[in-house]
Design an enzyme around this catalytic site. Sequence first.
Site, short mmCIF file in Angstrom:
data_model
loop_
_atom_site.label_atom_id
_atom_site.label_comp_id
_atom_site.label_asym_id
_atom_site.label_seq_id
_atom_site.Cartn_x
_atom_site.Cartn_y
_atom_site.Cartn_z
N ASN A 120 0.97 1.68 7.10
CA ASN A 120 0.63 0.86 5.93
C ASN A 120 0.69 1.66 4.64
O ASN A 120 1.00 1.13 3.59
CB ASN A 120 -0.77 0.26 6.08
CG ASN A 120 -0.80 -0.76 7.22
OD1 ASN A 120 -0.04 -1.73 7.19
ND2 ASN A 120 -1.61 -0.51 8.22
N LYS A 174 30.44 28.38 0.34
CA LYS A 174 30.74 26.95 0.19
C LYS A 174 32.20 26.75 0.49
O LYS A 174 33.03 27.49 -0.03
CB LYS A 174 30.44 26.49 -1.24
CG LYS A 174 30.46 25.00 -1.42
CD LYS A 174 31.07 24.59 -2.74
CE LYS A 174 32.57 24.82 -2.74
NZ LYS A 174 33.22 24.53 -4.01
N ARG A 199 0.81 -1.22 0.00
CA ARG A 199 0.00 0.00 0.00
C ARG A 199 0.85 1.28 0.00
O ARG A 199 0.33 2.37 -0.21
CB ARG A 199 -0.96 -0.01 1.19
CG ARG A 199 -2.21 -0.81 0.90
CD ARG A 199 -3.11 -0.88 2.11
NE ARG A 199 -2.62 -1.84 3.10
CZ ARG A 199 -3.07 -1.91 4.35
NH1 ARG A 199 -3.99 -1.07 4.78
NH2 ARG A 199 -2.59 -2.83 5.18
N TYR A 205 28.92 35.74 -3.43
CA TYR A 205 29.24 34.31 -3.50
C TYR A 205 30.64 34.12 -2.97
O TYR A 205 31.59 34.77 -3.45
CB TYR A 205 29.15 33.76 -4.93
CG TYR A 205 29.68 32.34 -4.94
CD1 TYR A 205 28.99 31.33 -4.27
CD2 TYR A 205 30.90 32.02 -5.53
CE1 TYR A 205 29.49 30.05 -4.20
CE2 TYR A 205 31.41 30.73 -5.46
CZ TYR A 205 30.70 29.75 -4.79
OH TYR A 205 31.20 28.48 -4.70
#
Length: 483
Positions: A236, A359, A19, A374
């Site tokens: 389920n 980063k 399911r 950036y």
Amino acid sequence: MNDHRPAAVIILAAGEGTRMKSKTPKVLHPIGGLPLLGHAMRAAKGADARETVVVIRHAREQVAAYITSVTDCPAQIADQDDIKGTARAVECGLDALPADLTGTVVVTMGDVPLLTAETIGQLTVRHEEAGAAVTVITSILPDAKQYGRVVRGDDGEVERIVEFKDASEAEREIREINSGIYAFDAEALRAALPRITPHNAQGEKYLTDVIELAREDGRPVVGWPLTDLWQTEGVNDRSQLAQLGRILNERTCHAHMVAGVTIVDPSSTWIDVDVTIAPDATILPNTQLIGATEIAEDAVVGPEVTLVDTEVGAGATVRRAEAHLAVIGAGASVGPYSYLRPGTELGARGKIGGFVETKNAVIRAGAKVPHLTYCGDAVIGEGANIGAGTIFANYDGVAKAKTTVGKHSFVGSNSVLVAPVAIADGAYVGAGTALTEDVGPGQIAVARAKQRNVSGWVARRRAGTATAQAAADAEAELPPPSA
Ligand code: UD1
Ligand code: MG
């Protein structure tokens, strides 16, 4: 020392879970950042079970790989064969354990994630103190659906459990149901299992038949109705997955609040089970704390923040931001609208401001990257300031390179720092510079076209415009050139 440890916990997880309509096996779907099966394995470990066995069959390789990967809750794997039913599953689980195992064997399910270690512990204590052969956790439900019905005798003792499909009309009226979680005496279980037959509506070997067999052997059976219905609720389909995910989250938030964390809106705050939050931290609405995120005291996180495997230092503030594998120092400030990617380390009292993406960037104590930047593959020294719109050009299309900015240096707005490049301590970069060469201590680097002012241009080239009129008016007001 707990002298009521289960000898073993057998977790049933061989079923298919059709399911879910998923290529991922049901027991590997997560809630609270952990697969359903992971919750069941943790509960077994938390209950201090001597042995844990997981019985698997459907999607065997994927499920087995997960079990093996959970090194902090070691469990054995038992494979169920072609014979169907919960009794067969337990038999296969028992086969993985020592043949002379004695004591209490608890049976749980891999798709029942909210059952706690404490409940397994209490089940074991009740079972052992009653000297029972079987203790079954039951629930009393307003709508008993298709669960197995608990049939009690006139004396109130549990006589047997009848599956919905095998039940009479009268039995279907019973509202006490079998949760599917039990404690068994190992010897009684071993004696009963081989006597179970699949002669029933589903053609399966029912574990619930152990109850009648134990009673035939003169051994007591106990039914323990648990009032916390969520603990025995299984998944389920995906709707139940979401529902249990929400209940788990409510419980996680509640535990943090009891421990001294302010959560302004638990209903819009999602906290994974492995997140740690120190007392007196504040979590504002619409915030997701994911994975191994750690929040220190007095930090304020949110609104609208997503942190994945990120550390937030004491007293730091993080608003409307997303961070992955980042470290945010004590008293630092992040956001609004900041994106911290892996390898970002912001020092104490540092700042990552609006529309800044970082980063692999180490930004040391007190350094600031406040606006529209950036910043990748960079080390920024203590107290340095990066002007608005600065771009760390770390990628030349082939390889990544590094930029360093020395301590207390200052990069003017709208500069491009073309890596590899190094700016020394105490240096300046003029606004609008495209920096390609290193800058020494105390130097200023300026790399942009020199400014040229052409007098009379507006009058000649824009005659008759409002601009030309404004220029003429302004010129008329200029002081006469001094003699
Ligand atoms: C079972 C109980 C029922 C109870 C219900 C609670 C039996 C006969 N019935 O019914 O009384 O009310 O659980 O949810 O035990 N599994 C295996 N191998 C199998 C069959 C099942 O490992 O061959 C596992 C499934 O993965 C699942 C659990 O056992 O985790 C229960 O199986 P399921 O088919 O859902 O049991 P029910 O028929 O619902
Ligand atoms: Mg079934």
